[in-house]
Design a protein around this motif. Structure first.
Motif, short mmCIF file in Angstrom:
data_model
loop_
_atom_site.label_atom_id
_atom_site.label_comp_id
_atom_site.label_asym_id
_atom_site.label_seq_id
_atom_site.Cartn_x
_atom_site.Cartn_y
_atom_site.Cartn_z
N ILE A 48 0.87 -1.33 0.07
CA ILE A 48 0.03 -0.01 -0.17
C ILE A 48 0.79 1.11 -0.12
CG2 ILE A 48 -1.97 -1.09 0.87
CD1 ILE A 48 -1.28 0.03 3.63
N ALA A 49 2.01 1.10 0.45
CA ALA A 49 3.04 2.57 0.54
C ALA A 49 4.38 2.05 0.68
CB ALA A 49 2.39 3.35 1.55
N SER A 50 5.30 2.69 0.03
CA SER A 50 6.62 2.64 0.00
C SER A 50 7.48 4.08 0.15
CB SER A 50 7.22 1.72 -0.97
OG SER A 50 7.28 2.55 -2.17
N ILE A 51 8.66 3.95 0.72
CA ILE A 51 9.42 5.07 0.66
C ILE A 51 10.80 4.64 0.42
CG2 ILE A 51 9.49 4.95 3.30
CD1 ILE A 51 9.86 8.02 3.16
N TYR A 59 2.19 5.10 -3.78
CA TYR A 59 1.02 4.61 -2.67
C TYR A 59 0.27 3.79 -3.77
CZ TYR A 59 2.24 8.35 0.53
OH TYR A 59 2.90 8.94 1.64
N ALA A 60 -0.38 2.83 -3.35
CA ALA A 60 -1.48 2.17 -3.95
C ALA A 60 -2.81 3.00 -4.04
CB ALA A 60 -1.84 0.80 -3.16
N ASP A 61 -3.50 2.64 -5.48
CA ASP A 61 -4.69 3.59 -5.73
C ASP A 61 -5.47 3.63 -4.59
OD1 ASP A 61 -4.65 3.03 -9.03
OD2 ASP A 61 -3.58 4.37 -7.90
N ARG A 66 -4.94 9.24 1.22
CA ARG A 66 -5.88 9.15 2.79
C ARG A 66 -4.57 8.52 3.59
NH1 ARG A 66 -9.15 4.99 3.74
NH2 ARG A 66 -8.30 3.73 2.01
N PHE A 67 -3.82 8.00 3.09
CA PHE A 67 -2.58 7.27 3.89
C PHE A 67 -1.42 8.04 3.57
CE2 PHE A 67 -4.24 2.92 4.72
CZ PHE A 67 -5.25 3.35 5.14
N THR A 68 -0.45 8.23 4.71
CA THR A 68 0.99 9.00 4.31
C THR A 68 2.02 8.12 5.03
OG1 THR A 68 -0.13 11.26 4.31
CG2 THR A 68 2.13 11.15 4.69
N ILE A 69 2.91 7.80 4.06
CA ILE A 69 4.20 7.05 4.65
C ILE A 69 5.36 7.92 5.13
CG2 ILE A 69 5.08 6.68 2.23
CD1 ILE A 69 5.82 3.96 3.71
N SER A 70 5.95 7.93 6.10
CA SER A 70 7.05 8.83 6.52
C SER A 70 8.22 7.88 7.34
CB SER A 70 6.62 10.03 7.07
OG SER A 70 5.85 9.54 8.36
N LYS A 71 8.99 8.51 7.47
CA LYS A 71 10.29 8.02 8.28
C LYS A 71 10.92 9.11 9.16
CE LYS A 71 13.55 7.72 4.45
NZ LYS A 71 14.62 6.82 3.62
N ASP A 72 11.49 8.57 10.17
CA ASP A 72 12.40 9.29 11.02
C ASP A 72 13.72 8.54 10.96
OD1 ASP A 72 13.85 10.62 12.96
OD2 ASP A 72 11.98 11.47 14.11
N THR A 73 14.45 8.81 10.49
CA THR A 73 15.94 8.10 10.49
C THR A 73 16.72 8.21 12.01
OG1 THR A 73 17.14 9.85 9.41
CG2 THR A 73 16.38 8.16 8.03
N ALA A 74 16.41 9.08 12.33
CA ALA A 74 16.97 9.33 13.91
C ALA A 74 16.43 8.63 14.79
CB ALA A 74 16.75 10.92 14.30
N LYS A 75 15.38 8.15 14.84
CA LYS A 75 14.56 7.48 15.52
C LYS A 75 14.35 6.11 15.01
CE LYS A 75 11.87 11.05 17.79
NZ LYS A 75 10.29 11.49 18.05
N ALA A 97 11.26 -4.24 4.76
CA ALA A 97 12.51 -3.43 4.75
C ALA A 97 13.21 -4.43 3.53
CB ALA A 97 13.06 -3.28 5.97
N GLY A 98 13.89 -3.72 2.66
CA GLY A 98 14.80 -4.04 1.66
C GLY A 98 14.37 -4.64 0.49
N ALA A 99 14.48 -3.85 -0.48
CA ALA A 99 13.88 -4.26 -1.83
C ALA A 99 14.68 -3.69 -2.83
CB ALA A 99 12.41 -4.08 -2.04
N SER A 100 14.82 -4.05 -4.09
CA SER A 100 15.24 -3.14 -5.18
C SER A 100 14.53 -1.97 -5.40
CB SER A 100 15.31 -4.05 -6.44
OG SER A 100 14.14 -4.16 -6.88
N ARG A 101 15.20 -0.92 -5.85
CA ARG A 101 14.41 0.25 -6.20
C ARG A 101 13.26 0.07 -7.04
NH1 ARG A 101 14.95 5.73 -5.57
NH2 ARG A 101 14.05 7.02 -6.84
N ARG A 102 13.21 -0.76 -8.35
CA ARG A 102 12.22 -1.18 -8.91
C ARG A 102 11.24 -1.91 -8.04
NH1 ARG A 102 12.79 -5.53 -13.24
NH2 ARG A 102 12.87 -6.68 -11.54
N ASP A 103 11.39 -2.66 -7.34
CA ASP A 103 10.26 -3.36 -6.43
C ASP A 103 9.77 -2.28 -5.50
OD1 ASP A 103 11.90 -6.60 -6.75
OD2 ASP A 103 10.55 -5.70 -8.05
N CYS A 104 10.78 -1.57 -4.77
CA CYS A 104 10.27 -0.55 -3.78
C CYS A 104 9.26 0.27 -4.52
CB CYS A 104 11.42 0.21 -3.34
SG CYS A 104 11.09 1.52 -2.03
N LEU A 105 9.61 0.87 -5.62
CA LEU A 105 8.45 1.99 -6.25
C LEU A 105 7.41 1.20 -6.66
CD1 LEU A 105 11.06 4.25 -7.69
CD2 LEU A 105 10.12 4.56 -5.70
N SER A 106 7.45 -0.08 -7.01
CA SER A 106 6.17 -0.68 -7.17
C SER A 106 5.37 -1.52 -6.10
CB SER A 106 6.65 -2.07 -8.33
OG SER A 106 7.17 -1.35 -9.43
#
Length: 123
Positions: A48-51, A59-61, A66-75, A97-106
């Motif tokens: 449903i969402a990747s970063i 994001y999936a359609d 409605r949904f927002t993915i985010s990250k805090d690398t410090a935490k 976690a951990g995918a190729s960029r192509r699979d990540c963006l898909s």
């Protein structure tokens, strides 16, 4: 070995909001694609969402707007803010976690590491 631990699930009424969190092993978010998947027992697992490591998001359609993915690398934490929840959002939600960029963006497997999941029920 990357550890991922989700939290924040629960029961919410339609139209409500929840924020899911995923605590990751140190430095995971800096170098890895991170994503949220969900699965209902009667449906296939859905990405449903990747970063990506550079912050690019997808994001999936079904959740876009409605949904927002985010990250805090410090935490070492990944988040999923879920608004305007619907009954069809009911599922177990998994951090990955951990995918190729192509699979990540898909937003598609394979991902190398998975959390145990947290249940979200909209009713």
């Amino acid at each position: 070995h990357v550890q991922l631990v989700e939290s924040g699930g629960g029961l919410v009424q339609p139209g409500g909001s929840l924020r899911l969190s995923c605590a990751a092993s140190p430095y995971t978010l800096i170098s890895s694609c991170m994503a949220w998947f969900r699965q209902d027992p009667e449906k296939e697992r859905e990405g449903i969402a990747s970063i990506a490591s550079d912050g690019s998001t997808t994001y999936a359609d079904s959740v876009k707007g409605r949904f927002t993915i985010s990250k805090d690398t410090a935490k070492d934490s990944l988040y999923l803010q879920m608004n305007s929840l619907k009954p069809e959002d009911t599922a177990s939600y998994y951090c990955a976690a951990g995918a190729s960029r192509r699979d990540c963006l898909s937003i598609r497997p394979p991902f190398r590491s998975w959390g145990q999941g947290t249940q979200v029920t909209v009713s």
